[in-house]
Scaffold this motif. Structure first.
Motif, PDB file in Angstrom:
ATOM      1  N   ILE A   1      43.036  50.746  41.151  1.00 51.55           N
ATOM      2  CA  ILE A   1      42.334  51.835  40.492  1.00 51.55           C
ATOM      3  C   ILE A   1      43.337  52.537  39.594  1.00 51.55           C
ATOM      4  CG2 ILE A   1      41.172  54.030  40.828  1.00 51.55           C
ATOM      5  CD1 ILE A   1      40.178  53.003  43.460  1.00 51.55           C
ATOM      6  N   ILE A   2      42.972  52.697  38.337  1.00 46.57           N
ATOM      7  CA  ILE A   2      43.901  53.337  37.399  1.00 46.57           C
ATOM      8  C   ILE A   2      43.667  54.831  37.459  1.00 46.57           C
ATOM      9  CG2 ILE A   2      44.587  53.487  34.998  1.00 46.57           C
ATOM     10  CD1 ILE A   2      43.708  50.574  34.764  1.00 46.57           C
ATOM     11  N   GLU A   3      44.663  55.551  37.914  1.00 46.12           N
ATOM     12  CA  GLU A   3      44.534  56.989  38.143  1.00 46.12           C
ATOM     13  C   GLU A   3      44.600  57.745  36.816  1.00 46.12           C
ATOM     14  OE1 GLU A   3      44.017  58.442  40.984  1.00 46.12           O
ATOM     15  OE2 GLU A   3      44.131  56.634  42.218  1.00 46.12           O
ATOM     16  N   PRO A   4      44.024  58.960  36.786  1.00 46.26           N
ATOM     17  CA  PRO A   4      44.128  59.786  35.572  1.00 46.26           C
ATOM     18  C   PRO A   4      45.565  60.084  35.170  1.00 46.26           C
ATOM     19  CG  PRO A   4      42.509  60.682  37.055  1.00 46.26           C
ATOM     20  CD  PRO A   4      43.110  59.531  37.761  1.00 46.26           C
ATOM     21  N   LYS A   5      46.447  60.173  36.179  1.00 49.11           N
ATOM     22  CA  LYS A   5      47.846  60.482  35.871  1.00 49.11           C
ATOM     23  C   LYS A   5      48.466  59.423  34.963  1.00 49.11           C
ATOM     24  CE  LYS A   5      52.186  61.296  38.257  1.00 49.11           C
ATOM     25  NZ  LYS A   5      52.872  61.141  39.538  1.00 49.11           N
TER      26      LYS A   5
ATOM     27  N   ALA B   1      44.543  45.160  34.547  1.00 47.19           N
ATOM     28  CA  ALA B   1      45.133  46.273  35.290  1.00 47.19           C
ATOM     29  C   ALA B   1      46.121  47.062  34.436  1.00 47.19           C
ATOM     30  CB  ALA B   1      45.798  45.797  36.577  1.00 47.19           C
ATOM     31  N   GLN B   2      45.723  47.344  33.205  1.00 42.95           N
ATOM     32  CA  GLN B   2      46.552  48.134  32.294  1.00 42.95           C
ATOM     33  C   GLN B   2      45.817  49.415  31.912  1.00 42.95           C
ATOM     34  OE1 GLN B   2      49.677  47.396  31.150  1.00 42.95           O
ATOM     35  NE2 GLN B   2      49.627  45.708  32.615  1.00 42.95           N
ATOM     36  N   VAL B   3      46.574  50.449  31.528  1.00 40.71           N
ATOM     37  CA  VAL B   3      45.939  51.709  31.151  1.00 40.71           C
ATOM     38  C   VAL B   3      45.444  51.711  29.719  1.00 40.71           C
ATOM     39  CG1 VAL B   3      46.836  53.446  32.684  1.00 40.71           C
ATOM     40  CG2 VAL B   3      48.297  52.507  30.951  1.00 40.71           C
ATOM     41  N   ASP B   4      45.913  50.762  28.897  1.00 45.55           N
ATOM     42  CA  ASP B   4      45.659  50.856  27.456  1.00 45.55           C
ATOM     43  C   ASP B   4      44.162  50.866  27.116  1.00 45.55           C
ATOM     44  OD1 ASP B   4      48.622  49.883  26.193  1.00 45.55           O
ATOM     45  OD2 ASP B   4      48.135  49.322  28.238  1.00 45.55           O
ATOM     46  N   GLY B   5      43.388  50.139  27.923  1.00 44.37           N
ATOM     47  CA  GLY B   5      41.955  50.123  27.673  1.00 44.37           C
ATOM     48  C   GLY B   5      41.349  51.506  27.785  1.00 44.37           C
ATOM     49  N   GLN B   6      41.758  52.247  28.799  1.00 44.82           N
ATOM     50  CA  GLN B   6      41.194  53.589  28.975  1.00 44.82           C
ATOM     51  C   GLN B   6      41.667  54.537  27.885  1.00 44.82           C
ATOM     52  OE1 GLN B   6      41.291  55.067  32.901  1.00 44.82           O
ATOM     53  NE2 GLN B   6      41.072  53.066  33.824  1.00 44.82           N
ATOM     54  N   VAL B   7      42.919  54.366  27.438  1.00 49.27           N
ATOM     55  CA  VAL B   7      43.417  55.208  26.337  1.00 49.27           C
ATOM     56  C   VAL B   7      42.596  54.949  25.080  1.00 49.27           C
ATOM     57  CG1 VAL B   7      45.404  55.630  24.881  1.00 49.27           C
ATOM     58  CG2 VAL B   7      45.705  55.366  27.306  1.00 49.27           C
ATOM     59  N   MET B   8      42.310  53.666  24.846  1.00 53.18           N
ATOM     60  CA  MET B   8      41.497  53.332  23.671  1.00 53.18           C
ATOM     61  C   MET B   8      40.104  53.920  23.791  1.00 53.18           C
ATOM     62  SD  MET B   8      43.098  51.878  21.437  1.00 53.18           S
ATOM     63  CE  MET B   8      44.816  51.522  21.416  1.00 53.18           C
ATOM     64  N   PHE B   9      39.568  53.959  25.014  1.00 53.50           N
ATOM     65  CA  PHE B   9      38.246  54.569  25.190  1.00 53.50           C
ATOM     66  C   PHE B   9      38.282  56.053  24.841  1.00 53.50           C
ATOM     67  CE2 PHE B   9      34.797  56.576  27.408  1.00 53.50           C
ATOM     68  CZ  PHE B   9      33.753  55.754  27.077  1.00 53.50           C
ATOM     69  N   ILE B  10      39.373  56.719  25.193  1.00 56.20           N
ATOM     70  CA  ILE B  10      39.466  58.145  24.847  1.00 56.20           C
ATOM     71  C   ILE B  10      39.501  58.317  23.331  1.00 56.20           C
ATOM     72  CG2 ILE B  10      40.957  60.165  25.027  1.00 56.20           C
ATOM     73  CD1 ILE B  10      41.649  59.235  27.807  1.00 56.20           C
ATOM     74  N   PHE B  11      40.194  57.407  22.642  1.00 55.09           N
ATOM     75  CA  PHE B  11      40.199  57.502  21.168  1.00 55.09           C
ATOM     76  C   PHE B  11      38.805  57.256  20.606  1.00 55.09           C
ATOM     77  CE2 PHE B  11      44.918  56.317  21.157  1.00 55.09           C
ATOM     78  CZ  PHE B  11      45.246  57.641  21.208  1.00 55.09           C
ATOM     79  N   ILE B  12      38.097  56.293  21.192  1.00 57.62           N
ATOM     80  CA  ILE B  12      36.729  56.035  20.733  1.00 57.62           C
ATOM     81  C   ILE B  12      35.860  57.266  20.955  1.00 57.62           C
ATOM     82  CG2 ILE B  12      34.650  54.721  21.280  1.00 57.62           C
ATOM     83  CD1 ILE B  12      36.264  52.306  21.550  1.00 57.62           C
ATOM     84  N   LEU B  13      36.090  57.959  22.062  1.00 57.42           N
ATOM     85  CA  LEU B  13      35.341  59.177  22.353  1.00 57.42           C
ATOM     86  C   LEU B  13      35.584  60.227  21.266  1.00 57.42           C
ATOM     87  CD1 LEU B  13      33.692  59.289  24.883  1.00 57.42           C
ATOM     88  CD2 LEU B  13      35.451  60.612  25.952  1.00 57.42           C
ATOM     89  N   ALA B  14      36.856  60.374  20.852  1.00 52.26           N
ATOM     90  CA  ALA B  14      37.163  61.358  19.806  1.00 52.26           C
ATOM     91  C   ALA B  14      36.486  60.977  18.497  1.00 52.26           C
ATOM     92  CB  ALA B  14      38.669  61.450  19.614  1.00 52.26           C
ATOM     93  N   VAL B  15      36.557  59.690  18.150  1.00 53.86           N
ATOM     94  CA  VAL B  15      35.925  59.231  16.905  1.00 53.86           C
ATOM     95  C   VAL B  15      34.427  59.471  16.960  1.00 53.86           C
ATOM     96  CG1 VAL B  15      35.403  57.189  15.553  1.00 53.86           C
ATOM     97  CG2 VAL B  15      37.691  57.539  16.409  1.00 53.86           C
TER      98      VAL B  15
END
Lengths: 182, 104
Positions: free
Chosen positions: A122-126, B56-70
């Motif tokens: 699970i990828i945490e918010p942190k 299992a990388q965070v980059d996908g979620q970071v990109m989703f946040i950018f998509i949210l801003a756009v």
């Protein structure tokens, strides 16, 4: 765990289809909100709880409220009989039924998850925050500038413009009837 | 956590994108077109998160946040444009917008 994913995916597909093919904008928005909630459950299943929360807060909270405001503003002269037809209880039964399916799905999933050890990650918010403000800090600044441009653009477009003619055009228009008379 | 094959997840996201695309092409009411664009944005973000969960990388979620801003910037400007359009043409039908000159 797989059944939960499939149920949420089915709810998302059904409600998106109904949202796209709806005739009434407000009812379509209700279905779209249910679809966003279903996708948020899917994010949770995929191990992204932060993104699931963001989806609900920003999409279902902020963006959909903007849509509702605009639809309400465009129906200023709505007749009362039309309004009473819109507020008929039959209109919200199907969206709330879909949302109820989703809620039952989610509660069962939470129940099951607390009893078993979750393999996988699970990828945490942190971690998301650390990555966002270290690796992608340039992207955050660009997104900030984009949002600023969005604010300025929306303010500029949303102003009620008075009809302004150029002063020479205005003079011409004023003189025109005088000329035809004379 | 999830044992669903990633192909099924991507198929789901693709179906969602397809629904948005069909809605954008079929509907002529501009509010529905904007909603269909929202669905498409959302499914694109879903693909990012699926890929991020798969590796299992965070980059996908970071990109989703950018998509949210756009998306939020796009929606605010788009809705302001819709209000202007309704103000000028008294209609939400995009087929009526085939004249460049301002209607007096």
């Amino acid at each position: 765990m797989n059944t939960f994913f499939y149920i949420a995916a089915a709810v998302a597909l059904i409600s998106t289809g109904l949202a796209i093919s709806g005739r009434n904008a407000i009812h379509a928005l209700l279905f779209l909100i249910v679809s966003l909630l279903a996708i948020s459950v899917i994010f949770y299943i995929l191990g992204a709880p932060f993104i699931a929360a963001m989806e609900i807060i920003i999409y279902a909270g902020a963006v959909m409220v903007l849509f509702i405001f605009v639809i309400m503003m465009l129906n200023v002269g709505m007749e009362s009989e039309k309004e009473s037809r819109w507020l008929k209880p039959g209109m919200w039964i199907l969206p709330s039924l879909l949302a109820l399916i989703l809620l039952v799905n989610f509660v069962f999933m939470l129940n099951k998850m607390s009893h078993q050890n979750i393999p996988g990650r699970i990828i945490e918010p942190k971690e998301v925050g650390i990555s966002l403000f270290s690796t992608y800090v340039l992207g955050v600044e660009i997104a900030g500038m984009l949002l600023l441009a969005g604010i300025v653009g929306a303010y500029h477009l949303g102003k009620q413009k008075k009809k302004v003619l150029h002063r020479f055009l205005k003079q011409e228009e004023i003189e025109q009837p005088g000329n035809t008379e004379g | 956590m999830v044992t669903i094959p990633v192909e099924i997840q991507l198929l789901f996201a693709g179906l969602l994108f397809l629904m948005g695309l069909v809605g954008l092409l079929v509907r002529r009411n501009i509010i529905f077109m904007l909603m269909a664009i929202e669905v498409m944005f959302n499914s694109a973000g879903l693909v990012f998160v699926i890929a991020g969960a798969h590796w299992a990388q965070v980059d996908g979620q970071v990109m989703f946040i950018f998509i949210l801003a756009v998306t939020s910037a796009e929606v605010s400007v788009g809705l302001a444009l819709i209000l202007q359009m309704y103000h000028h043409f008294k209609s939400l039908d995009v087929d009526g917008l085939n004249k460049l000159k301002e209607i007096n």
